[in-house]
Design a protein around this motif. Structure first.
Motif, PDB file in Angstrom:
ATOM      1  N   ASP A 121     -24.231  69.968 -28.193  1.00  0.00           N
ATOM      2  CA  ASP A 121     -25.000  71.034 -27.540  1.00  0.00           C
ATOM      3  C   ASP A 121     -24.849  72.348 -28.299  1.00  0.00           C
ATOM      4  O   ASP A 121     -25.826  73.062 -28.544  1.00  0.00           O
ATOM      5  N   ALA A 125     -27.711  74.570 -30.313  1.00  0.00           N
ATOM      6  CA  ALA A 125     -27.921  75.954 -29.896  1.00  0.00           C
ATOM      7  C   ALA A 125     -27.819  76.929 -31.067  1.00  0.00           C
ATOM      8  O   ALA A 125     -28.560  77.916 -31.128  1.00  0.00           O
ATOM      9  N   PRO A 129     -31.886  76.748 -32.869  1.00  0.00           N
ATOM     10  CA  PRO A 129     -32.129  77.505 -31.631  1.00  0.00           C
ATOM     11  C   PRO A 129     -33.561  77.428 -31.099  1.00  0.00           C
ATOM     12  O   PRO A 129     -33.784  77.417 -29.888  1.00  0.00           O
ATOM     13  N   TYR A 132     -34.003  74.209 -29.159  1.00  0.00           N
ATOM     14  CA  TYR A 132     -32.936  73.906 -28.213  1.00  0.00           C
ATOM     15  C   TYR A 132     -33.451  73.340 -26.889  1.00  0.00           C
ATOM     16  O   TYR A 132     -32.968  72.316 -26.407  1.00  0.00           O
TER      17      TYR A 132
END
Length: 311
Positions: A121, A125, A129, A132
């Motif tokens: 995760d 991120a 991004p 995401y």
């Protein structure tokens, strides 16, 4: 004795952490305090994530799942341990021992894979991004959490199934404070070859695979952070990952020491100390690490304390 138990042993005696009577009450108070902090911290984290819309993101969904695992993991071991501090003989029946072993393994294995899921995760991120919300959707989170529990159930069933085949007919004193794999196998008077192979293979899989996932994720994360030009941006990215890295270090460091050493060099006394870290201290430290070092959690907690529960 149950008919399903082929052993000549119907109950075990847990040696506990120490043989010194004068330390029993201080240790009781110490571990009772740790357990209370663990329960309050993990329940608080789950509740805060549940009621705060600020924390309704995949990262915190995974964190709430980790808190639930930590709470269950600690509850499987500590209450019985606390009772044993007050008992002259720390007796546990065969069925209770196998049940404790089964649920302990479920949650310890699930935590390995949950920490790997959280590393993935963080990788998405920071390194991807813009994608995401697509890559780490709520459906993906559900599968990551579900997969962690499935791995726990499969591993626990395999280990416990093999342990049920072991015949205990010698000593019934377990050199530990709970029913764990290696201390139980020390008491066997039948072949433990299959159990030892199972421990090595599954422990290698459940430690090495998540570790490789975590290491590779952080390799790309660090490479991505180093490309950030602003010092503020680098600091923000590092702070996002530092809590998870601390939790991973505590958990996998102590777990590796316990389960991936050859039995010939594995000291049970050292194993007790190591298992205190991953089975008792880590479940307490995780909510503290994530709450003290996480800006969003601090903001949500502040609003909760001010009575702004839903926003």
């Amino acid at each position: 004795m149950d008919k399903g138990n082929n052993s000549a042993v119907s109950k075990f005696i847990l040696e506990g952490l120490t043989h010194r009577p004068e330390l029993q009450i201080p240790l009781l108070l110490l571990f009772l305090s740790i357990y209370m902090v663990t329960v309050v911290g993990n329940l608080g984290m789950i509740t805060l994530i549940l009621i705060s819309s600020l924390l309704h993101t995949p990262m915190y969904y995974l964190l709430s799942s980790l808190s639930f695992i930590d709470l269950c993991h600690s509850t499987v071991i500590v209450p019985k341990m606390l009772v044993n501090f007050l008992s002259e003989k720390n007796i546990i029946s065969y069925n209770e021992c196998m049940t404790q072993l089964y649920f302990f393994l479920i949650f310890i294995i699930a935590e390995c894979h949950m920490l790997a899921a959280m590393a993935y995760d963080r990788y998405v991120a920071i390194c991807r991004p813009l994608l995401y919300n697509v890559v780490v959707s709520h459906q993906v989170c559900f599968w990551l959490v579900g997969g962690s529990y499935v791995m726990g159930l499969v591993g626990a069933t395999a280990h416990t199934g093999c342990m049920l085949r072991v015949v205990f007919c010698k000593d019934n004193v377990i050199n530990h404070y709970f029913c764990d794999l290696n201390p139980l196998l020390e008491l066997s008077c039948s072949s433990t070859y299959v159990n030892e192979v199972m421990i090595f293979c599954l422990s290698t899989f459940n430690i090495i695979i998540p570790t490789l996932t975590i290491v590779s994720s952080y390799f790309f994360i660090i490479a991505s952070i180093l490309r950030i030009r602003s010092t503020e941006g680098k600091s923000k990215a590092f702070s996002t990952c530092s809590s998870h890295m601390a939790a991973v270090g505590f958990f996998f460091g102590s777990g590796t020491f316990m389960y991936l050493q050859p039995s010939s060099v594995n000291s049970m006394e050292q194993g007790k100390v190591s298992s205190v870290f991953y089975s008792i201290l880590v479940p307490m430290l995780n909510p503290l690490i994530y709450s003290l070092r996480n800006k969003d959690v601090k903001v949500a907690m502040k609003k909760f304390m001010e009575g702004k529960i839903f926003w």
